[in-house]
Design a protein around this motif. Sequence first.
Motif, PDB file in Angstrom:
ATOM      1  N   GLY A 297     -76.142  17.668 -15.028  1.00 50.26           N
ATOM      2  CA  GLY A 297     -75.958  18.500 -16.222  1.00 50.26           C
ATOM      3  C   GLY A 297     -74.765  19.429 -16.044  1.00 50.26           C
ATOM      4  N   ASP A 298     -74.879  20.649 -16.562  1.00 51.11           N
ATOM      5  CA  ASP A 298     -73.744  21.580 -16.598  1.00 51.11           C
ATOM      6  C   ASP A 298     -73.208  21.927 -15.209  1.00 51.11           C
ATOM      7  OD1 ASP A 298     -73.859  21.631 -19.321  1.00 51.11           O
ATOM      8  OD2 ASP A 298     -75.007  23.490 -19.461  1.00 51.11           O
ATOM      9  N   LYS A 299     -74.077  22.037 -14.214  1.00 58.62           N
ATOM     10  CA  LYS A 299     -73.605  22.390 -12.872  1.00 58.62           C
ATOM     11  C   LYS A 299     -72.686  21.311 -12.315  1.00 58.62           C
ATOM     12  CE  LYS A 299     -77.542  25.303 -11.579  1.00 58.62           C
ATOM     13  NZ  LYS A 299     -78.708  25.460 -10.673  1.00 58.62           N
ATOM     14  N   LEU A 300     -73.047  20.058 -12.561  1.00 61.87           N
ATOM     15  CA  LEU A 300     -72.184  18.969 -12.099  1.00 61.87           C
ATOM     16  C   LEU A 300     -70.875  18.962 -12.876  1.00 61.87           C
ATOM     17  CD1 LEU A 300     -71.647  16.445 -10.407  1.00 61.87           C
ATOM     18  CD2 LEU A 300     -72.801  15.107 -12.170  1.00 61.87           C
ATOM     19  N   ILE A 301     -70.935  19.204 -14.188  1.00 61.68           N
ATOM     20  CA  ILE A 301     -69.717  19.214 -15.007  1.00 61.68           C
ATOM     21  C   ILE A 301     -68.713  20.228 -14.476  1.00 61.68           C
ATOM     22  CG2 ILE A 301     -68.830  19.817 -17.301  1.00 61.68           C
ATOM     23  CD1 ILE A 301     -71.391  18.553 -18.468  1.00 61.68           C
ATOM     24  N   GLN A 302     -69.214  21.362 -13.988  1.00 67.06           N
ATOM     25  CA  GLN A 302     -68.318  22.401 -13.453  1.00 67.06           C
ATOM     26  C   GLN A 302     -67.530  21.910 -12.246  1.00 67.06           C
ATOM     27  OE1 GLN A 302     -67.859  25.475 -14.742  1.00 67.06           O
ATOM     28  NE2 GLN A 302     -69.360  25.207 -16.382  1.00 67.06           N
ATOM     29  N   THR A 303     -68.029  20.901 -11.551  1.00 71.92           N
ATOM     30  CA  THR A 303     -67.373  20.424 -10.332  1.00 71.92           C
ATOM     31  C   THR A 303     -66.437  19.234 -10.581  1.00 71.92           C
ATOM     32  OG1 THR A 303     -69.104  18.807  -9.738  1.00 71.92           O
ATOM     33  CG2 THR A 303     -69.432  21.101  -9.052  1.00 71.92           C
ATOM     34  N   LEU A 304     -66.465  18.654 -11.779  1.00 68.30           N
ATOM     35  CA  LEU A 304     -65.666  17.456 -12.049  1.00 68.30           C
ATOM     36  C   LEU A 304     -64.188  17.803 -12.185  1.00 68.30           C
ATOM     37  CD1 LEU A 304     -67.947  15.641 -14.664  1.00 68.30           C
ATOM     38  CD2 LEU A 304     -67.807  15.243 -12.201  1.00 68.30           C
ATOM     39  N   ARG A 305     -63.345  16.892 -11.711  1.00 73.82           N
ATOM     40  CA  ARG A 305     -61.909  17.113 -11.769  1.00 73.82           C
ATOM     41  C   ARG A 305     -61.262  16.138 -12.744  1.00 73.82           C
ATOM     42  NH1 ARG A 305     -59.603  17.200  -5.763  1.00 73.82           N
ATOM     43  NH2 ARG A 305     -57.755  17.852  -6.936  1.00 73.82           N
ATOM     44  N   ASN A 306     -60.187  16.610 -13.363  1.00 72.66           N
ATOM     45  CA  ASN A 306     -59.416  15.753 -14.256  1.00 72.66           C
ATOM     46  C   ASN A 306     -58.333  15.005 -13.472  1.00 72.66           C
ATOM     47  OD1 ASN A 306     -60.478  16.404 -16.991  1.00 72.66           O
ATOM     48  ND2 ASN A 306     -59.841  18.471 -16.417  1.00 72.66           N
ATOM     49  N   ARG A 307     -57.897  13.900 -14.048  1.00 72.35           N
ATOM     50  CA  ARG A 307     -56.762  13.192 -13.467  1.00 72.35           C
ATOM     51  C   ARG A 307     -55.547  14.111 -13.523  1.00 72.35           C
ATOM     52  NH1 ARG A 307     -54.334   7.229 -15.218  1.00 72.35           N
ATOM     53  NH2 ARG A 307     -52.899   7.049 -13.433  1.00 72.35           N
ATOM     54  N   ASN A 308     -54.775  14.147 -12.457  1.00 73.49           N
ATOM     55  CA  ASN A 308     -53.649  15.078 -12.371  1.00 73.49           C
ATOM     56  C   ASN A 308     -52.383  14.513 -13.003  1.00 73.49           C
ATOM     57  OD1 ASN A 308     -54.873  17.277 -10.994  1.00 73.49           O
ATOM     58  ND2 ASN A 308     -54.831  16.084  -9.099  1.00 73.49           N
ATOM     59  N   VAL A 309     -51.692  15.393 -13.720  1.00 76.89           N
ATOM     60  CA  VAL A 309     -50.385  15.064 -14.287  1.00 76.89           C
ATOM     61  C   VAL A 309     -49.325  15.329 -13.222  1.00 76.89           C
ATOM     62  CG1 VAL A 309     -48.678  15.719 -16.019  1.00 76.89           C
ATOM     63  CG2 VAL A 309     -51.092  15.551 -16.652  1.00 76.89           C
ATOM     64  N   GLU A 310     -48.477  14.326 -12.968  1.00 78.98           N
ATOM     65  CA  GLU A 310     -47.408  14.492 -11.978  1.00 78.98           C
ATOM     66  C   GLU A 310     -46.194  15.179 -12.580  1.00 78.98           C
ATOM     67  OE1 GLU A 310     -44.917  11.814  -8.712  1.00 78.98           O
ATOM     68  OE2 GLU A 310     -46.006  10.821 -10.347  1.00 78.98           O
ATOM     69  N   ASP A 311     -45.842  14.800 -13.831  1.00 80.29           N
ATOM     70  CA  ASP A 311     -44.627  15.360 -14.429  1.00 80.29           C
ATOM     71  C   ASP A 311     -44.670  15.183 -15.941  1.00 80.29           C
ATOM     72  OD1 ASP A 311     -41.906  16.469 -14.220  1.00 80.29           O
ATOM     73  OD2 ASP A 311     -41.308  14.502 -14.985  1.00 80.29           O
ATOM     74  N   ILE A 312     -44.070  16.134 -16.669  1.00 83.31           N
ATOM     75  CA  ILE A 312     -43.864  16.021 -18.115  1.00 83.31           C
ATOM     76  C   ILE A 312     -42.379  16.229 -18.365  1.00 83.31           C
ATOM     77  CG2 ILE A 312     -44.415  16.969 -20.387  1.00 83.31           C
ATOM     78  CD1 ILE A 312     -47.064  17.932 -19.272  1.00 83.31           C
TER      79      ILE A 312
END
Length: 231
Positions: free
Chosen positions: A130-145
């Motif tokens: 639930g919410d506790k796990l969501i707090q630990t999730l990471r997004n894919r990282n952007v290298e450059d824009i």
Amino acid sequence: MKAIIKITVLIYSFISLIACDDMNSLHEEYLKKGEIIYTGVIDSLKTYPGNNRVRFTWEINSDPRVTKVVLYWNERNDSTIVQVNRTTAGKLPMETIVNLPEGTYIFEFATKDDDGHQSLYVEQSVEIYGDKLIQTLRNRNVEDISDISGNSTKVSWYPIEDQTIQYTTIKYLDFSDPDNPTEKKLRIENTEMETTLSGIRSGEILEVVSSHLPANGLDIIDALPKGYEFP
């Protein structure tokens, strides 16, 4: 000597009588309780933890007496009943979903008949997220824009690091029509390393959200959004 032998025989006889007495008492105790009748236990139990819920699948054998399966948790203080609707002979596949707050639970399954008999318990530990796990999730990282033309921008991605990521979604405002900007939403697959966006305006925000599926999970859940400013 004869007197000693007689005393020894008497002692052994006395001990034997006591032992027989105890054995008879045990037999009488079980006879009073009557014969214990068990229904068939469940088989092939599988769990699929989800977002504040869990899905169970299992099978019951061909025992025609079984009319329900009871799931217990919280040290059997809470339970739910799944009725058995048998239309054919043989093994019967069953399933149910239980909605519960995030946490670790121990479930116990027992089949029952209409006469009060039940099976032995089958135990299963489950971690519902639930919410506790969501707090630990990471997004894919952007290298450059970086700009590639007048109003087009290239987003370069780092390779996927978290194997639970299924895909990534980006949102931004498209100013191709300056008087009528529109919100764009794109799904980025894990294999995609570069994404070209049009209608970008400097200073606007690119929002990145990666969607995860935990191991053996039932529900895909999103990480918290991460913002990047367009150059």
